[in-house]
Design an enzyme around this catalytic site. Structure first.
Site, short mmCIF file in Angstrom:
data_model
loop_
_atom_site.label_atom_id
_atom_site.label_comp_id
_atom_site.label_asym_id
_atom_site.label_seq_id
_atom_site.Cartn_x
_atom_site.Cartn_y
_atom_site.Cartn_z
N CYS A 115 0.72 -1.14 -0.01
CA CYS A 115 0.09 -0.06 -0.12
C CYS A 115 1.00 1.22 -0.01
CB CYS A 115 -0.80 0.16 1.13
SG CYS A 115 -1.78 -1.38 1.28
N HIS A 260 -4.15 6.92 1.83
CA HIS A 260 -4.16 5.60 1.15
C HIS A 260 -5.54 5.15 1.91
CE1 HIS A 260 -4.23 1.50 0.68
NE2 HIS A 260 -3.98 0.98 1.85
N ASN A 290 -10.11 -1.11 -1.13
CA ASN A 290 -8.56 -1.03 -0.87
C ASN A 290 -7.95 -1.45 -2.05
OD1 ASN A 290 -5.91 -0.90 -0.16
ND2 ASN A 290 -6.23 -1.82 1.89
O1 UT7 Z 1 -4.04 -1.47 3.17
C1 UT7 Z 1 -3.77 -2.59 3.89
C2 UT7 Z 1 -4.14 -2.27 5.41
N1 UT7 Z 1 -5.03 -2.91 6.24
C3 UT7 Z 1 -6.01 -2.09 6.86
O2 UT7 Z 1 -5.75 -1.25 7.05
C4 UT7 Z 1 -6.78 -3.06 7.72
C5 UT7 Z 1 -7.03 -2.59 9.00
N2 UT7 Z 1 -7.98 -3.14 10.07
C6 UT7 Z 1 -9.19 -3.14 9.91
O3 UT7 Z 1 -9.53 -2.02 8.83
C7 UT7 Z 1 -10.24 -3.56 10.63
O4 UT7 Z 1 -9.42 -4.28 11.75
C8 UT7 Z 1 -11.03 -4.60 9.79
C9 UT7 Z 1 -12.06 -3.90 9.09
C10 UT7 Z 1 -10.21 -5.76 8.92
C11 UT7 Z 1 -11.94 -5.39 10.90
O5 UT7 Z 1 -12.63 -4.72 11.45
P1 UT7 Z 1 -12.89 -4.96 13.42
O6 UT7 Z 1 -13.63 -3.77 13.93
O7 UT7 Z 1 -11.23 -4.95 13.77
O8 UT7 Z 1 -13.35 -6.35 13.47
P2 UT7 Z 1 -12.61 -7.50 14.17
O9 UT7 Z 1 -11.55 -8.23 13.21
O10 UT7 Z 1 -12.55 -7.30 15.51
O11 UT7 Z 1 -13.86 -8.69 14.00
C12 UT7 Z 1 -15.26 -8.48 14.51
C13 UT7 Z 1 -16.18 -9.45 14.57
C14 UT7 Z 1 -15.49 -10.80 14.60
O12 UT7 Z 1 -16.57 -11.63 15.13
P3 UT7 Z 1 -16.64 -11.90 16.84
O13 UT7 Z 1 -15.33 -12.69 17.01
O14 UT7 Z 1 -16.80 -10.66 17.43
O15 UT7 Z 1 -17.72 -12.94 16.74
C15 UT7 Z 1 -15.32 -11.11 13.27
O16 UT7 Z 1 -15.38 -12.57 13.05
O17 UT7 Z 1 -16.60 -9.32 13.20
C16 UT7 Z 1 -16.33 -10.65 12.31
N3 UT7 Z 1 -15.97 -10.27 10.94
C17 UT7 Z 1 -16.99 -10.15 10.06
N4 UT7 Z 1 -18.43 -9.84 10.08
C18 UT7 Z 1 -19.12 -9.93 8.94
C19 UT7 Z 1 -14.87 -10.16 10.24
N5 UT7 Z 1 -15.16 -9.55 9.16
C20 UT7 Z 1 -16.27 -9.71 8.99
C21 UT7 Z 1 -17.06 -9.62 7.77
N6 UT7 Z 1 -18.35 -9.56 7.78
N7 UT7 Z 1 -16.48 -9.55 6.41
#
Ligand code: UT7
Length: 333
Positions: A115, A260, A290
């Site tokens: 990125c 980004h 992204n």
């Molecule tokens: O350019 C590359 C750099 N990458 C980034 O900048 C990404 C940075 N990180 C993020 O943007 C966020 O961490 C995410 C968008 C990837 C995830 O958001 P989050 O608020 O950190 O969610 P999480 O990973 O803590 O997941 C929360 C819940 C989990 O379920 P439980 O364990 O609470 O039951 C996940 O399993 O959401 C669940 N989950 C989803 N649910 C529906 C994870 N992905 C999904 C999904 N749809 N696509």
């Protein structure tokens, strides 16, 4: 010592016509439009259709950038191609773009800073122009994610984020300080290399990929989203500050911030932390997801087309990504 400095002569972008909405993804895996919008801001993204790859998209974007620069492909002295998704294992994709542009002989350089690739590329282009070695550099960020994502519920945390697309800039010699790349600032920290990576196929493994690794989905990208998020919101303000201090520039002097496009929440949080008003930041992750190395040029190109960035404006570019890598650039556009 050469006295040359560089500037952005023209920009272009291209995204595939195939729109994939959050609802389309919800039909493939357990996710929902509301979850994706709430956590990332993304509403839809573009995925290539068979027959189109990174080089084709890059060629479209490059032709537009060249036209806007008032140049033709024959005027280019160097192609830099930033990507994490090369069309093939080797050679690098820049040579295919060179061929599609109908030129030959000039050097082609593929770079791998994910990125942050476009910011690293700006720095390389600027350095080559400053030395006088090259006059016009074609810098491309181009990515095809869609063919390498896990489209099942297992991969949902990563798959919903990424989209395909390309952006390009023609960097040439500055004639005065009204249009000039002022400085670039690059960083990396290999301590967290596995925080966001694509492990297989791996040339260090014998064989490069096994059935077990594939069954475990290790040929798909994996990410510790929460840790990457924290890294982004700490490093982005710091690297912007570094650029401002270097150039003795204050926040009020910056006309537009181009971050980004990884997550709208990250960009909103960063803007809030540094006190940048929303009208001085441009985001388009809502439409494209992204696109990693392509996200900065696609976003900046759109801001130019919308009239949000005008000639002579002071533009701050900030990026972070896998590696981990991060960087910034201050440009008098
Ligand atoms: O350019 C590359 C750099 N990458 C980034 O900048 C990404 C940075 N990180 C993020 O943007 C966020 O961490 C995410 C968008 C990837 C995830 O958001 P989050 O608020 O950190 O969610 P999480 O990973 O803590 O997941 C929360 C819940 C989990 O379920 P439980 O364990 O609470 O039951 C996940 O399993 O959401 C669940 N989950 C989803 N649910 C529906 C994870 N992905 C999904 C999904 N749809 N696509």
């Amino acid at each position: 010592m050469s006295q040359y400095r560089s500037r952005i002569l023209g920009m272009g972008a291209y995204v595939p016509s195939n729109v994939v909405t959050n609802h389309d993804l919800a039909a493939m895996m357990e996710t929902s439009h509301d979850w994706i919008v709430e956590r990332t801001g993304i509403e839809e993204r573009r995925w290539v259709l068979p027959g189109e790859g990174g080089a084709e998209m890059a060629t479209h974007a490059s032709k537009q950038a060249l036209e806007r620069a008032g140049l033709t492909a024959k005027d280019i002295d160097l192609i830099i191609y930033a990507t994490l998704s090369p069309d093939n294992g080797f050679p690098g994709t820049a040579v295919f773009v060179q061929r599609m542009l109908g030129i030959s002989e000039i050097p082609c350089l593929d770079i791998r800073q994910q990125c942050t690739g476009f910011v690293y590329g700006l720095s390389i282009a600027d350095a080559f122009i400053r030395t006088g070695q090259y006059k016009n550099v074609l810098l491309i960020g181009s990515e095809v994610h869609s063919t390498g994502l896990d489209k099942t519920t297992r991969g949902r945390d990563v798959t919903v984020l990424f989209g395909d697309g390309a952006g390009a800039a023609v960097i040439g010699r500055a004639v005065d300080d009204k249009q000039m790349i002022l400085s670039t600032h690059l960083h990396a920290d290999g301590a967290d290399a596995e925080m966001l990576w694509l492990e297989y196929p791996a040339s260090r493994e014998h064989p490069r990929i096994t059935e077990e690794a594939m069954a475990a989905g290790k040929h798909y990208p994996s990410m510790n989203g929460k840790r990457v998020f924290k890294h982004a919101v700490s490093k982005l303000p710091a690297v912007l500050m570094e650029a401002m201090v270097t150039n003795n520039v204050q926040l009020k002097d910056i006309d537009m911030l181009i971050p980004h496009q990884a997550n709208l929440r990250i960009n909103q949080m960063v803007a809030q932390m540094i006190g940048m008003p929303p009208e001085k930041t441009h985001n388009n992750i809502q439409k494209y997801g992204n696109t990693t190395a392509a996200s900065i040029p696609i976003c900046m190109n759109e801001a130019i087309e919308l009239g949000k960035i005008k000639r002579g404006d002071l533009v701050a570019i900030i990026a972070f990504g896998a590696g981990l890598t991060w960087g910034s650039c201050l440009v008098r556009y």
